[in-house]
Design a protein around this motif. Structure first.
Motif, PDB file in Angstrom:
ATOM      1  N   VAL A 204      -7.443   3.488  -2.131  1.00 34.35           N
ATOM      2  CA  VAL A 204      -6.697   2.317  -2.586  1.00 34.35           C
ATOM      3  C   VAL A 204      -7.599   1.612  -3.586  1.00 34.35           C
ATOM      4  O   VAL A 204      -8.756   1.304  -3.275  1.00 34.35           O
TER       5      VAL A 204
ATOM      6  N   ALA B 233      -9.694  -1.171  -2.093  1.00 32.56           N
ATOM      7  CA  ALA B 233      -8.868  -2.098  -1.302  1.00 32.56           C
ATOM      8  C   ALA B 233      -9.175  -3.549  -1.637  1.00 32.56           C
ATOM      9  O   ALA B 233      -9.471  -4.360  -0.765  1.00 32.56           O
TER      10      ALA B 233
ATOM     11  N   ILE C 162       0.836  -1.210   0.000  1.00 33.38           N
ATOM     12  CA  ILE C 162       0.000   0.000   0.000  1.00 33.38           C
ATOM     13  C   ILE C 162       0.866   1.253   0.000  1.00 33.38           C
ATOM     14  O   ILE C 162       0.538   2.252  -0.648  1.00 33.38           O
TER      15      ILE C 162
ATOM     16  N   VAL D 282      -9.022  -3.602   5.512  1.00 34.84           N
ATOM     17  CA  VAL D 282      -9.191  -4.842   4.759  1.00 34.84           C
ATOM     18  C   VAL D 282      -8.942  -6.016   5.704  1.00 34.84           C
ATOM     19  O   VAL D 282      -8.097  -5.946   6.600  1.00 34.84           O
TER      20      VAL D 282
ATOM     21  N   LEU E   6      -5.417   0.498   6.511  1.00 36.00           N
ATOM     22  CA  LEU E   6      -4.381   0.708   5.505  1.00 36.00           C
ATOM     23  C   LEU E   6      -3.747   2.095   5.560  1.00 36.00           C
ATOM     24  O   LEU E   6      -2.746   2.346   4.888  1.00 36.00           O
TER      25      LEU E   6
ATOM     26  N   ALA F 273     -14.082  -5.608  -1.032  1.00 36.73           N
ATOM     27  CA  ALA F 273     -12.748  -5.406  -0.483  1.00 36.73           C
ATOM     28  C   ALA F 273     -12.254  -6.675   0.199  1.00 36.73           C
ATOM     29  O   ALA F 273     -13.010  -7.354   0.894  1.00 36.73           O
TER      30      ALA F 273
END
Length: 339
Positions: A276, A295, A49, A254, A271, A312
């Motif tokens: 994302v 995500a 990430i 996530v 995250l 996700a």
């Protein structure tokens, strides 16, 4: 569910050794098997990430270094105008460098063209004039054998580098900072919104923003990838879309399963970002009309059938994912059988 309400681990607070396997770049990308010119950006990150946060600075720095090492014989904007090429300029006249010469092998590599539809510079300067002192003055750098058949370059926020043998078709739009790799193809309708790295031989027609597309990947039809990383030979079918911002704009979390992939195992991880999109591993693909939630992390060699919606979470590796509309939109997941 209890899993959704449990306190989340903070990804940024973990040591690199504590980062779950599913959030490490090496889970998705094998640079020993598929070398990538910009792999240092990815391998040097704390987690996969964090790569998204580093794209802008890396791209801007790389373009400037490449420009400093350009050939002394590169054709400039003034050279082009003296040769009779009429260039439409909106805002400040940008710096332009078109490399000359050959020495590259491959079909069509001894050919080149430079005929963009328009160049956009700083709008605080009257069109066609040089940028005033102190204003950003980014450059367009075209390498040997590239074919610019049309399209628009927007240099207001960063420079653009077009690699050897790359092709830009009429109707494409590239905003900097952006790196377009050797022999990549930007088809009519491609929309590169900045902070983008496109690898060698990749094909793009859709929209990209703050993303990395590795070598020989294909986003060759209308679609969208934002805040995403697409691995070697990743593939988007027509109208495949990656959502990158949650409905309410909150920081994304996530659920990361254990090594066994058991949904009852693993942990919930925050995250540290609001945006994302998709992490797509080497050799994986999204079928036509697929939509991924913010995500979504898809491991290598994972194939998603058309019209699926991935929530996700983590998928793959070596998996086939099918939509089952007869079961209220459930997904059917099967192991990918080796040939």
């Amino acid at each position: 569910t209890p899993r959704d309400t449990a306190p989340a681990l903070q990804l940024k607070s973990l040591s690199k050794d504590e980062v779950p396997e599913r959030l490490r770049p090496e889970f998705y990308f094998d640079f020993d098997r598929y070398p990538f010119a910009h792999s240092v950006l990815i391998t040097g990150a704390h987690d996969v990430i964090e790569v998204l946060e580093k794209i802008h600075d890396y791209t801007a720095t790389w373009i400037e270094r490449k420009l400093q090492n350009r050939s002394s014989s590169a054709t400039t904007f003034d050279d082009l105008t003296r040769q009779g090429l009429s260039l439409k300029v909106v805002g400040a006249r940008p710096r332009v460098f078109v490399e000359q010469g050959s020495g590259l092998r491959g079909e069509g590599m001894n050919e080149a063209a430079f005929a963009p539809d328009a160049l956009i510079g700083s709008l605080s300067t009257p069109s066609g004039q040089a940028a005033a002192a102190g204003q950003p003055h980014f450059a367009l750098h075209i390498d040997v054998g590239a074919k610019i058949l049309g399209g628009t370059f927007d240099l207001r926020s960063g420079g653009v580098y077009i690699g050897p043998g790359a092709v830009m078709e009429p109707g494409a739009h590239v905003a900097g900072p952006a790196i377009i790799g050797p022999r990549a193809v930007l088809r009519h309708g491609a929309y590169v919104r900045g902070d983008v790295i496109i690898g060698e031989g990749a094909v793009l027609r859709g929209e990209l923003k703050n993303s990395i597309v590795m070598d020989h990947a294909e986003l060759a039809h209308p679609g969208y990838a934002g805040d995403s990383i697409i691995g070697y030979k990743g593939h988007f079918g027509c109208q495949a879309l990656t959502a990158n911002l949650g409905l309410f704009g909150n920081e994304l979390c996530v659920h990361v399963p254990g090594v066994s992939g058991d949904d009852g195992d693993g942990c919930r991880v925050a995250l540290g970002r609001r945006k994302v999109g998709l992490i797509l591993g080497d050799g994986s693909q999204l079928g036509c009309g697929t939509v991924t939630d913010p995500a979504t992390l898809v491991g290598p060699q994972t194939h998603v059938y058309p019209l699926a919606r991935l929530s996700a979470g983590c998928y793959g590796p070596n998996e086939i994912i099918k939509s089952r509309p007869e079961a209220c939109g459930l997904l059917k997941r099967e192991a990918l059988q080796p040939r």
